[in-house]
Motif scaffolding. Structure first.
Motif, mmCIF file in Angstrom:
data_model
loop_
_atom_site.group_PDB
_atom_site.id
_atom_site.type_symbol
_atom_site.label_atom_id
_atom_site.label_comp_id
_atom_site.label_asym_id
_atom_site.label_seq_id
_atom_site.Cartn_x
_atom_site.Cartn_y
_atom_site.Cartn_z
ATOM 1 N N LYS A 234 57.161 28.430 65.379
ATOM 2 C CA LYS A 234 58.383 27.805 64.752
ATOM 3 C C LYS A 234 57.871 27.645 63.271
ATOM 4 C CE LYS A 234 59.248 24.309 67.588
ATOM 5 N NZ LYS A 234 59.839 23.148 68.088
ATOM 6 N N LEU A 235 56.733 27.054 63.012
ATOM 7 C CA LEU A 235 56.333 26.726 61.504
ATOM 8 C C LEU A 235 56.143 28.102 60.780
ATOM 9 C CD1 LEU A 235 55.445 24.892 59.493
ATOM 10 C CD2 LEU A 235 53.061 25.025 60.122
ATOM 11 N N GLY A 236 55.592 29.162 61.460
ATOM 12 C CA GLY A 236 55.248 30.435 60.784
ATOM 13 C C GLY A 236 56.576 31.129 60.685
ATOM 14 N N LEU A 237 57.650 30.911 61.409
ATOM 15 C CA LEU A 237 58.813 31.604 61.226
ATOM 16 C C LEU A 237 59.690 31.127 60.096
ATOM 17 C CD1 LEU A 237 60.890 33.700 62.343
ATOM 18 C CD2 LEU A 237 61.785 31.892 64.034
ATOM 19 N N ALA A 238 59.553 29.661 60.180
ATOM 20 C CA ALA A 238 60.107 29.228 59.034
ATOM 21 C C ALA A 238 59.743 29.510 57.837
ATOM 22 C CB ALA A 238 60.333 27.544 59.088
ATOM 23 N N GLN A 239 58.513 29.563 57.437
ATOM 24 C CA GLN A 239 57.723 29.935 56.215
ATOM 25 C C GLN A 239 57.926 31.390 55.848
ATOM 26 O OE1 GLN A 239 53.796 28.724 57.101
ATOM 27 N NE2 GLN A 239 53.917 26.715 56.432
ATOM 28 N N ALA A 240 57.857 32.284 56.934
ATOM 29 C CA ALA A 240 58.202 33.792 56.669
ATOM 30 C C ALA A 240 59.642 34.080 56.298
ATOM 31 C CB ALA A 240 57.637 34.414 58.037
ATOM 32 N N GLU A 241 60.476 33.234 56.981
ATOM 33 C CA GLU A 241 62.120 33.500 56.568
ATOM 34 C C GLU A 241 62.413 33.089 55.068
ATOM 35 O OE1 GLU A 241 64.030 31.930 59.954
ATOM 36 O OE2 GLU A 241 64.316 33.660 60.871
ATOM 37 N N LEU A 242 61.599 31.857 54.789
ATOM 38 C CA LEU A 242 61.651 31.380 53.612
ATOM 39 C C LEU A 242 61.349 32.115 52.415
ATOM 40 C CD1 LEU A 242 62.328 29.046 51.369
ATOM 41 C CD2 LEU A 242 60.163 28.214 52.070
ATOM 42 N N LEU A 243 59.974 32.730 52.530
ATOM 43 C CA LEU A 243 59.429 33.757 51.619
ATOM 44 C C LEU A 243 60.396 35.027 51.784
ATOM 45 C CD1 LEU A 243 55.541 33.480 52.812
ATOM 46 C CD2 LEU A 243 56.657 32.684 50.713
ATOM 47 N N ALA A 244 60.978 35.550 52.538
ATOM 48 C CA ALA A 244 61.607 36.491 52.844
ATOM 49 C C ALA A 244 63.024 36.285 51.806
ATOM 50 C CB ALA A 244 62.470 37.196 54.114
ATOM 51 N N VAL A 313 59.659 24.303 57.683
ATOM 52 C CA VAL A 313 58.710 24.758 56.947
ATOM 53 C C VAL A 313 57.530 23.477 56.613
ATOM 54 C CG1 VAL A 313 58.035 25.697 54.587
ATOM 55 C CG2 VAL A 313 60.343 26.188 55.948
ATOM 56 N N ILE A 314 57.966 22.303 56.198
ATOM 57 C CA ILE A 314 56.950 21.341 56.019
ATOM 58 C C ILE A 314 56.233 20.824 56.916
ATOM 59 C CG2 ILE A 314 56.611 19.074 54.705
ATOM 60 C CD1 ILE A 314 57.301 21.759 52.838
ATOM 61 N N GLY A 315 56.921 20.479 58.312
ATOM 62 C CA GLY A 315 56.488 19.821 59.376
ATOM 63 C C GLY A 315 57.089 18.431 59.567
ATOM 64 N N ALA A 316 57.169 18.273 60.743
ATOM 65 C CA ALA A 316 58.048 16.876 61.174
ATOM 66 C C ALA A 316 56.991 15.786 60.769
ATOM 67 C CB ALA A 316 58.292 16.954 62.857
ATOM 68 N N ASP A 317 55.618 15.718 60.800
ATOM 69 C CA ASP A 317 54.852 14.515 60.642
ATOM 70 C C ASP A 317 54.767 14.332 59.191
ATOM 71 O OD1 ASP A 317 54.318 14.571 63.136
ATOM 72 O OD2 ASP A 317 52.672 15.692 62.975
ATOM 73 N N ASP A 318 55.220 15.122 58.301
ATOM 74 C CA ASP A 318 55.222 14.786 56.791
ATOM 75 C C ASP A 318 55.998 13.688 56.369
ATOM 76 O OD1 ASP A 318 55.831 15.223 53.688
ATOM 77 O OD2 ASP A 318 54.094 16.806 54.030
ATOM 78 N N PRO A 319 55.398 12.776 55.653
ATOM 79 C CA PRO A 319 56.355 11.569 55.271
ATOM 80 C C PRO A 319 57.627 12.004 54.360
ATOM 81 C CG PRO A 319 54.328 11.433 53.923
ATOM 82 C CD PRO A 319 54.089 12.469 55.198
ATOM 83 N N ARG A 320 57.374 12.928 53.734
ATOM 84 C CA ARG A 320 58.489 13.430 52.817
ATOM 85 C C ARG A 320 59.750 13.909 53.725
ATOM 86 N NH1 ARG A 320 54.869 17.372 49.138
ATOM 87 N NH2 ARG A 320 54.548 17.933 51.367
ATOM 88 N N VAL A 321 59.370 14.645 54.744
ATOM 89 C CA VAL A 321 60.466 14.842 55.781
ATOM 90 C C VAL A 321 61.064 13.728 56.198
ATOM 91 C CG1 VAL A 321 60.791 16.085 58.052
ATOM 92 C CG2 VAL A 321 59.114 17.154 56.331
ATOM 93 N N SER A 322 60.221 12.769 56.827
ATOM 94 C CA SER A 322 60.716 11.399 57.660
ATOM 95 C C SER A 322 61.687 10.720 56.390
ATOM 96 C CB SER A 322 59.598 10.467 57.664
ATOM 97 O OG SER A 322 58.750 11.295 58.613
ATOM 98 N N ALA A 323 61.357 10.879 55.028
ATOM 99 C CA ALA A 323 62.086 10.178 54.071
ATOM 100 C C ALA A 323 63.534 10.841 53.773
ATOM 101 C CB ALA A 323 61.485 9.909 52.998
ATOM 102 N N ALA A 324 63.445 12.224 53.914
ATOM 103 C CA ALA A 324 64.745 12.914 53.555
ATOM 104 C C ALA A 324 65.679 12.961 54.892
ATOM 105 C CB ALA A 324 64.263 14.471 53.582
ATOM 106 N N ARG A 325 65.144 12.888 56.149
ATOM 107 C CA ARG A 325 65.925 12.608 57.186
ATOM 108 C C ARG A 325 66.568 11.395 57.383
ATOM 109 N NH1 ARG A 325 64.968 16.419 61.078
ATOM 110 N NH2 ARG A 325 63.009 17.383 61.314
ATOM 111 N N THR A 326 65.890 10.224 56.992
ATOM 112 C CA THR A 326 66.540 9.037 56.605
ATOM 113 C C THR A 326 67.899 9.391 55.736
ATOM 114 O OG1 THR A 326 64.547 7.853 57.160
ATOM 115 C CG2 THR A 326 66.465 6.644 56.061
ATOM 116 N N ALA A 327 67.493 9.931 54.664
ATOM 117 C CA ALA A 327 68.828 9.976 53.544
ATOM 118 C C ALA A 327 69.675 10.650 54.103
ATOM 119 C CB ALA A 327 67.937 10.782 52.179
ATOM 120 N N LEU A 328 69.301 11.900 54.730
ATOM 121 C CA LEU A 328 70.458 12.725 55.371
ATOM 122 C C LEU A 328 71.307 11.746 56.432
ATOM 123 C CD1 LEU A 328 71.828 15.365 55.916
ATOM 124 C CD2 LEU A 328 70.084 16.003 57.820
ATOM 125 N N ALA A 329 70.616 11.177 57.281
ATOM 126 C CA ALA A 329 71.238 10.173 58.184
ATOM 127 C C ALA A 329 72.385 9.229 57.699
ATOM 128 C CB ALA A 329 70.295 9.667 59.200
#
Length: 333
Positions: A234-244, A313-329
């Protein structure tokens, strides 16, 4: 079939069912009786009423709907999976829902509804297409989503469901007896053979190193076709699609378009992709959260889905992802 926007704020009464108060009263009586029996028994094992893990996922029909869903929904949120044998997306979604239900360990249960055998339930819930997922809490229905949604999106939705059940209805779920099926769990086979997946993952890495982004994307998809929960794929696919996506972009033109059109979803999505590739993670996330604020309907959904893809792409455990999820919610709910 695209998943619909998910909202936890629009709780509506389910037509032709008993009131939530009656269901909750029955459940409270049952819990009180179980507590009395446990006290009289004085045993040291699981409390009376504890359920085996296998009881968390079950089939339901029209005849048993009141008992198996409505009354149970006063004790635990009941997620409804409307499916059919001929529905290919259902075969992708249902195993994921079953796995997430098991991981929730009694905080939700999953009731599977075969629409071909339960046309009346399909009509009551006004199902327009499947797979379709609802929840029932204290006799009330929450529409969750329709179609196959990304795993992290489903995880977030179920977490919000549990929170609503606890905060709004005081429902904390079921106690699960981990020993009821310990032997079966210990002897469970691996989800899939490791060898073929290792070979496919290695092929994806080789393709990436060679600049063959299309080949890498396909290799990761091949892994996920057999093992939808494979984190590395899943992580690899997200990264490869982003680069594409950014491979043939003109960065200056993309950023100029984004600056000139702050409400244009496509312009902001493209700029966010460039932000992320350039290492500006917070900028990418913030840009898309801000765009969700000022868009509606399909445009908003496109931005939200791209943001969820960038989280992968970044990964669910990254604190930046957690902060952005809170902002999105905050923006969505």
């Amino acid at each position: 079939m695209q998943p619909r926007n998910m909202s936890m704020s629009g709780v509506v009464d389910l037509a032709a069912v008993k009131a939530a108060g009656e269901a909750k009263a029955k459940a409270e009586q049952a819990r009180a009786e179980a507590a009395r029996q446990a006290a009289q028994g004085g045993g040291t094992g699981p409390a009376a009423g504890a359920v085996p893990p296998s009881a968390l996922v079950f089939d339901v029909d029209e005849a048993g709907f009141e008992r198996d869903v409505l009354q149970l929904s006063a004790e635990v949120p009941v997620v409804l999976d409307f499916w059919a044998e001929w529905c290919q997306p259902c075969k992708q979604l249902s195993p994921l829902l079953e796995r997430l239900t098991a991981e929730a360990n009694g905080r939700i249960v999953l009731a599977k509804v075969d629409v071909d055998a339960n046309q009346m339930l399909m009509q009551q819930f006004q199902i327009q297409g499947i797979p379709a997922v609802f929840a029932v809490v204290a006799g009330q229905v929450l529409p969750l989503f329709q179609g196959v949604a990304p795993e992290q999106q489903i995880r977030d939705t179920l977490a919000q469901l549990v929170q609503v059940a606890e905060e709004r209805f005081g429902i904390i779920g079921l106690e699960v007896d981990p020993n009821a099926e310990g032997a079966a769990a210990d002897s469970a086979p691996a989800e899939a053979p490791a060898g073929p997946h290792d070979a496919l993952l290695e092929a994806a890495v080789v393709a990436l190193d060679a600049g063959d982004l299309g080949g890498a994307v396909q290799a990761y998809k091949n892994v996920l076709a057999d093992d939808p929960g494979n984190t590395e794929a899943k992580l690899g696919l997200a990264q490869a699609e982003l680069l594409a996506r950014v491979q043939h972009m003109n960065p200056q033109a993309v950023r100029a378009a984004a600056a000139e059109n702050p409400r244009d979803p496509a312009a902001q999505i493209a700029a966010a992709d460039l932000d992320l590739v350039g290492g500006h993670v917070e900028d990418a996330f913030g840009r898309l959260v801000d765009t969700v604020k000022v868009t509606f309907g399909d445009d908003r959904d496109a931005v939200r889905l791209r943001l969820l893809e960038l989280f992968e792409v970044i990964g669910a455990d990254d604190p930046r992802v957690s902060a952005a999820r809170t902002a999105l919610a905050r923006v969505l709910f």
